[in-house]
Design a protein around this motif. Structure first.
Motif, short mmCIF file in Angstrom:
data_model
loop_
_atom_site.label_atom_id
_atom_site.label_comp_id
_atom_site.label_asym_id
_atom_site.label_seq_id
_atom_site.Cartn_x
_atom_site.Cartn_y
_atom_site.Cartn_z
N HIS A 148 -7.16 -7.04 1.95
CA HIS A 148 -6.79 -6.55 3.13
C HIS A 148 -8.29 -7.43 3.86
O HIS A 148 -8.46 -8.18 4.94
N CYS A 149 -9.70 -8.00 2.95
CA CYS A 149 -10.53 -8.74 3.08
C CYS A 149 -9.76 -9.98 3.58
O CYS A 149 -10.08 -10.70 4.49
N GLU A 150 -9.21 -10.74 2.62
CA GLU A 150 -8.57 -12.27 2.57
C GLU A 150 -7.69 -12.06 4.07
O GLU A 150 -7.90 -13.23 5.03
N ILE A 151 -6.89 -10.76 4.16
CA ILE A 151 -5.98 -11.18 5.70
C ILE A 151 -7.29 -11.69 7.10
O ILE A 151 -7.21 -12.39 7.40
N ASP A 152 -8.16 -10.56 6.88
CA ASP A 152 -9.47 -10.44 7.76
C ASP A 152 -9.68 -12.25 7.80
O ASP A 152 -10.05 -12.67 9.35
N ALA A 191 1.00 -0.99 -0.42
CA ALA A 191 0.25 0.08 -0.11
C ALA A 191 0.40 1.08 -0.20
O ALA A 191 0.52 2.00 -0.10
N ASP A 192 2.03 1.08 1.02
CA ASP A 192 2.62 2.22 0.67
C ASP A 192 3.60 2.06 -0.60
O ASP A 192 3.64 3.34 -1.17
N GLN A 246 -8.66 2.36 -9.59
CA GLN A 246 -8.67 1.58 -9.30
C GLN A 246 -8.93 0.32 -9.26
O GLN A 246 -9.14 -0.73 -8.36
N SER A 247 -8.32 -0.23 -10.47
CA SER A 247 -8.16 -1.70 -9.60
C SER A 247 -6.93 -2.28 -8.78
O SER A 247 -7.15 -3.16 -8.56
N ILE A 248 -6.07 -1.09 -9.07
CA ILE A 248 -5.16 -1.08 -7.38
C ILE A 248 -6.00 -1.83 -6.20
O ILE A 248 -5.63 -1.89 -5.13
N ARG A 249 -6.61 -0.47 -6.06
CA ARG A 249 -7.23 0.15 -5.12
C ARG A 249 -8.15 -1.49 -4.70
O ARG A 249 -8.22 -1.91 -2.95
N HIS A 250 -9.29 -1.82 -5.44
CA HIS A 250 -9.91 -3.38 -5.39
C HIS A 250 -8.97 -3.96 -4.99
O HIS A 250 -9.37 -4.79 -4.18
N THR A 251 -7.91 -4.14 -5.82
CA THR A 251 -7.15 -5.53 -4.95
C THR A 251 -6.98 -5.36 -3.72
O THR A 251 -6.33 -6.47 -3.23
#
Length: 164
Positions: free
Chosen positions: A146-150, A119-120, A136-141
């Motif tokens: 992040h959701c998968e890690i959670d 992200a940085d 947008q594609s990078i932000r969505h990825t």
């Protein structure tokens, strides 16, 4: 696969076989070795210095040391057997489950760190005169990761509670 067995010969217990990628290797630590004895699982304790025990160590990518260990006719006494049969089976299953949870926790930490670094990076790196984070594609990825890690974190935490 590596197989380790304990046999009774002439009134002596003989350990033979091998183990690979033994984590957190230390030649000063007592080894707890799983083996089969009379068709049943058992756990024996022995020092790495026992005659017939050889090891080859390697440094892992995370900096820890693992070893491949061979047991060539290692002579043990009855007191070396810590657990046998169902008690050994249950201990092995519990240790495997707890080790899996611990490894999952470690992988969550690594995933979070790599996600933060990525992200940085996408904020700093530009393409077509725009930061990569503007795409947008990078932000969505990154959001999906992040959701998968959670989700993975919740899974290992639930498993840890179930193993109490």
């Amino acid at each position: 696969p590596p197989v380790t067995s304990l046999a009774s010969r002439g009134g002596r217990l003989i350990l033979s076989g091998s183990k690979v990628f033994v984590p957190c290797w230390s030649k000063e630590a007592t080894l707890l070795v799983t083996a089969t004895f009379g068709g049943e699982p058992c756990i024996v304790a022995l020092a790495p210095s026992n005659i017939g025990t050889t090891f080859v160590t390697r440094r892992m990518t995370d900096g820890s040391v693992a070893a491949d260990i061979s047991f060539d006719g290692v002579v043990l006494d009855e007191e070396s057997i810590l657990l046998r049969g169902d008690a050994a089976r249950q201990a092995i299953l519990l240790a495997t489950a707890r080790g899996t949870v611990a490894l999952s926790a470690q992988l969550e930490g690594l995933s979070r760190k790599l996600h933060r670094m990525t992200a940085d990076y996408v904020v700093q790196r530009a393409q077509f005169d725009r930061p990569l984070a503007d795409f947008q594609s990078i932000r969505h990825t990154l959001a999906n990761l992040h959701c998968e890690i959670d989700l993975g974190a919740a899974s290992w935490r639930r498993a840890a509670v179930a193993l109490k």
